[in-house]
Scaffold this motif. Sequence first.
Motif, PDB file in Angstrom:
ATOM      1  N   MET A 131      -5.942   0.358  -2.649  1.00 21.42           N
ATOM      2  CA  MET A 131      -7.118  -0.068  -2.080  1.00 21.42           C
ATOM      3  C   MET A 131      -6.893  -1.604  -1.772  1.00 21.42           C
ATOM      4  O   MET A 131      -7.916  -2.469  -1.650  1.00 21.42           O
ATOM      5  CB  MET A 131      -7.980  -0.256  -3.406  1.00 21.42           C
ATOM      6  CG  MET A 131      -8.537   1.135  -3.981  1.00 21.42           C
ATOM      7  SD  MET A 131      -9.535   2.236  -2.861  1.00 21.42           S
ATOM      8  CE  MET A 131     -10.957   1.200  -2.703  1.00 21.42           C
ATOM      9  N   VAL A 139     -10.656  -7.160   2.877  1.00 21.66           N
ATOM     10  CA  VAL A 139     -11.800  -7.317   3.732  1.00 21.66           C
ATOM     11  C   VAL A 139     -13.051  -7.315   2.960  1.00 21.66           C
ATOM     12  O   VAL A 139     -13.925  -8.377   3.524  1.00 21.66           O
ATOM     13  CB  VAL A 139     -11.764  -5.858   4.849  1.00 21.66           C
ATOM     14  CG1 VAL A 139     -13.014  -6.039   5.539  1.00 21.66           C
ATOM     15  CG2 VAL A 139     -10.467  -5.769   5.570  1.00 21.66           C
ATOM     16  N   VAL A 140     -13.349  -6.375   2.187  1.00 27.34           N
ATOM     17  CA  VAL A 140     -14.788  -6.425   1.608  1.00 27.34           C
ATOM     18  C   VAL A 140     -14.642  -6.810   0.075  1.00 27.34           C
ATOM     19  O   VAL A 140     -15.662  -7.012  -0.666  1.00 27.34           O
ATOM     20  CB  VAL A 140     -15.552  -5.249   1.794  1.00 27.34           C
ATOM     21  CG1 VAL A 140     -15.634  -4.751   3.254  1.00 27.34           C
ATOM     22  CG2 VAL A 140     -14.879  -3.926   1.187  1.00 27.34           C
ATOM     23  N   GLY A 141     -13.523  -6.965  -0.724  1.00 29.23           N
ATOM     24  CA  GLY A 141     -13.511  -7.302  -1.978  1.00 29.23           C
ATOM     25  C   GLY A 141     -13.987  -8.986  -2.192  1.00 29.23           C
ATOM     26  O   GLY A 141     -14.188  -9.511  -1.461  1.00 29.23           O
ATOM     27  N   CYS A 158       0.856  -1.272  -0.189  1.00 29.90           N
ATOM     28  CA  CYS A 158      -0.073   0.003   0.037  1.00 29.90           C
ATOM     29  C   CYS A 158       0.979   1.227   0.061  1.00 29.90           C
ATOM     30  O   CYS A 158       0.605   2.262  -0.582  1.00 29.90           O
ATOM     31  CB  CYS A 158      -0.985  -0.011   1.325  1.00 29.90           C
ATOM     32  SG  CYS A 158      -2.013   1.434   1.362  1.00 29.90           S
ATOM     33  N   ASP A 181     -13.789  -8.869  -8.849  1.00 33.24           N
ATOM     34  CA  ASP A 181     -13.571  -7.298  -8.699  1.00 33.24           C
ATOM     35  C   ASP A 181     -12.583  -6.697  -9.586  1.00 33.24           C
ATOM     36  O   ASP A 181     -11.464  -7.401  -9.480  1.00 33.24           O
ATOM     37  CB  ASP A 181     -13.523  -6.764  -7.342  1.00 33.24           C
ATOM     38  CG  ASP A 181     -14.947  -6.965  -6.674  1.00 33.24           C
ATOM     39  OD1 ASP A 181     -15.962  -7.410  -7.295  1.00 33.24           O
ATOM     40  OD2 ASP A 181     -14.925  -6.825  -5.312  1.00 33.24           O
ATOM     41  N   THR A 230     -10.201  -3.173 -10.702  1.00 33.52           N
ATOM     42  CA  THR A 230      -9.575  -1.854 -10.156  1.00 33.52           C
ATOM     43  C   THR A 230      -8.695  -1.273 -11.244  1.00 33.52           C
ATOM     44  O   THR A 230      -8.053  -2.203 -11.753  1.00 33.52           O
ATOM     45  CB  THR A 230      -9.195  -1.899  -8.738  1.00 33.52           C
ATOM     46  OG1 THR A 230      -8.183  -2.849  -8.718  1.00 33.52           O
ATOM     47  CG2 THR A 230     -10.289  -2.254  -7.665  1.00 33.52           C
ATOM     48  N   ASN A 289      -8.963  -2.728   1.304  1.00 33.80           N
ATOM     49  CA  ASN A 289     -10.419  -2.786   0.938  1.00 33.80           C
ATOM     50  C   ASN A 289     -10.565  -4.103   0.220  1.00 33.80           C
ATOM     51  O   ASN A 289     -11.552  -4.846   0.604  1.00 33.80           O
ATOM     52  CB  ASN A 289     -10.896  -1.606   0.155  1.00 33.80           C
ATOM     53  CG  ASN A 289     -12.234  -1.707  -0.230  1.00 33.80           C
ATOM     54  OD1 ASN A 289     -13.185  -1.309   0.588  1.00 33.80           O
ATOM     55  ND2 ASN A 289     -12.549  -2.089  -1.463  1.00 33.80           N
ATOM     56  N   LYS A 290      -9.696  -4.298  -0.628  1.00 32.96           N
ATOM     57  CA  LYS A 290      -9.971  -5.770  -1.292  1.00 32.96           C
ATOM     58  C   LYS A 290      -9.687  -7.010  -0.269  1.00 32.96           C
ATOM     59  O   LYS A 290     -10.427  -7.997  -0.235  1.00 32.96           O
ATOM     60  CB  LYS A 290      -8.732  -5.752  -2.242  1.00 32.96           C
ATOM     61  CG  LYS A 290      -8.621  -6.999  -3.070  1.00 32.96           C
ATOM     62  CD  LYS A 290      -7.497  -7.067  -4.198  1.00 32.96           C
ATOM     63  CE  LYS A 290      -6.110  -7.098  -3.590  1.00 32.96           C
ATOM     64  NZ  LYS A 290      -4.908  -7.249  -4.470  1.00 32.96           N
TER      65      LYS A 290
END
Length: 466
Positions: free
Chosen positions: A30, A36-38, A22, A42, A44, A33-34
Motif C-alpha cells: 500500500m 498519495v492519499v495517506g 512495493c 494512518d 496499516t 496509496n500512502k
Amino acid sequence: MALSRIWSAFIIIAIFAAGIKCVTSADSKMIFNKMVVGKSGDTTNTKAIDSTSLPPAIATLLLTNKETKIGETKYTKLADGKFITYKEQNANGILATCNDAVTICIGLIGIMALFMGFMSIAEKAGGINFLSRIIGPFFTRLFPEVPKGHPAFGHMMLNFSANLLGLDNAATPFGIKTMETLQTLNPDKDRASNAQIMFLCLHASGLTLIPVSVIAVRAANKASVPTDIFLPCMIATFMATMAALFIVSFKQKINLLQPVVLAWIGGLSAIIAALVWYLTTLNREGLEQFSGIFSNAFILLIFLLIVIGGLIKKINVFDAFIEGAKGGFETAIKIIPYLVGMLVAICMLRNSGVFDVIIDGVKGLFGLMGFDTRFVDALPTALIRPLSGAGARGMMVDTMKTFGPNSFAGTLSCIMQGSSDTTFYVVAVYFGAVGIKNTRYAIGAMLLADLVGLITAISICYLFFG
C-alpha cells in the motif's frame, strides 16, 4: 538550477524507492496509496504477536514502556500482556501536504502583515537606516556589494536578533524583507546575488541562544533536567554559523582577517559567552522565565520604539502600517507555489522509506568499523530537520518516547532539533518570495553548515552525556 535538480532528485528517488519496496516487501503493497492519499497517523498491517516473536531490543524497551516505535513500525503492549504491531505513517501524503502548504502560508499572512506593517513605520521614521549605520562597519565587510548604510543591514539586524532569541515568527518577516531589499540591488533578478547567499546561509545556520520549544518538549516528556541541552545547542549553532560564514566567505573571496571583522566577531562571541555563563547559573524555572520575559519584551520594545520614532518624525503611523501590511499579505500569498512544490517532494521522500535505508546503512557501517552506534538512533531527527521542522519535532518526540527522554539518543535528538534550521523550507520561502530561480551554491553551503552543526552536536553530546 541546483534547487531544480535537488527537487527532481527527491521525486525520482522517492518513486523508485517506493517501487522497489512495493515489489520486494509483502508489508509495503500500500506504499503508493500512502504516498498519495495517506495521512500522518494512518495505520496499516495491524497484527497480534506473542512475546517470543518480539525482537530482543523491542522486548527490552517494552519492559518499561507501554509502546515503542522503530521507523514506521509500532509495538504496543496490551493490558492482558499480549502485543500488537502495526505500521504508523509518519508524514502526510501528497494531497494532504498540499493543504498543509496552503495552511502554513495562511498562518503566515497575519504575522507577515503585522511585522511588515511595523517595519514600514520604522523605514519611514528612519529607524532602519539608524540600525544600518550601527551595524554598517561590520556588515559592509561581509556584504561588500551592498552600499554603506543600506536599509538591508537594518533588516538583517532585526532578523538575526529574532533568530538568536528563538522568535521564529518574527524572524521570518524580517528575513523576507531583507531578501526583498537585497533583490533591489540584484542585477540578475532570477539569480541569487552574493549578498543574498551570505545572508541566507547565516540565517539558516540558526544561531539560537535558548531553544525554548525543545526545552518545553523535554519538560513535557518528564526529562530529569529539561534545560541540560541548551548549552550544547548553543555551541552547535554557533559552530554551524561560523562554518556558514567561513564557507561563503571562502567562496566569495571575502577576507575575514580584517581588524573590524575580527573585533565584531570577538565582541559578539564574548557577549554570547557572557549570556551563556549567566544562564548556566539559573535553574529550570529561572531559565524559562528569563527566556519568556526577554524574548517577548524584545518584540514589545521594537514595537514601542517604532511607534515613538514614527510620532517624533510626525509621520502618519497607521497609514504607514497599513501600507506595509498590504505588502506582507502579498508576500505570504506569493510563496504558496514554492512551498507546495518543496513540501510535496519532501513528503514523497519521507513516505518512500528512503530514510530507513539510510539509517540502517549508517548503523551497519559504523558497527562494522567498531564505533559506538548510539548516535544513529537520533539520526532521523537530523535527517528530517533540513526538510521539515514539524517532521523533525515529531521524530524527536518519538525518539524520546522510544528510548527515554534522559537516554543518549533522546538527548541527542533534542540537541539536533535545537541546533539547525529547516534548510529546504528556508530556501523555498525566502528565494520564492523574491522569485529567485538560480540559487547557485547556496544550498550546498547551507547543507555543509548543517553538517558541521550535526557533527558538533554528536561530539558535544558524547562530551556532556557520555
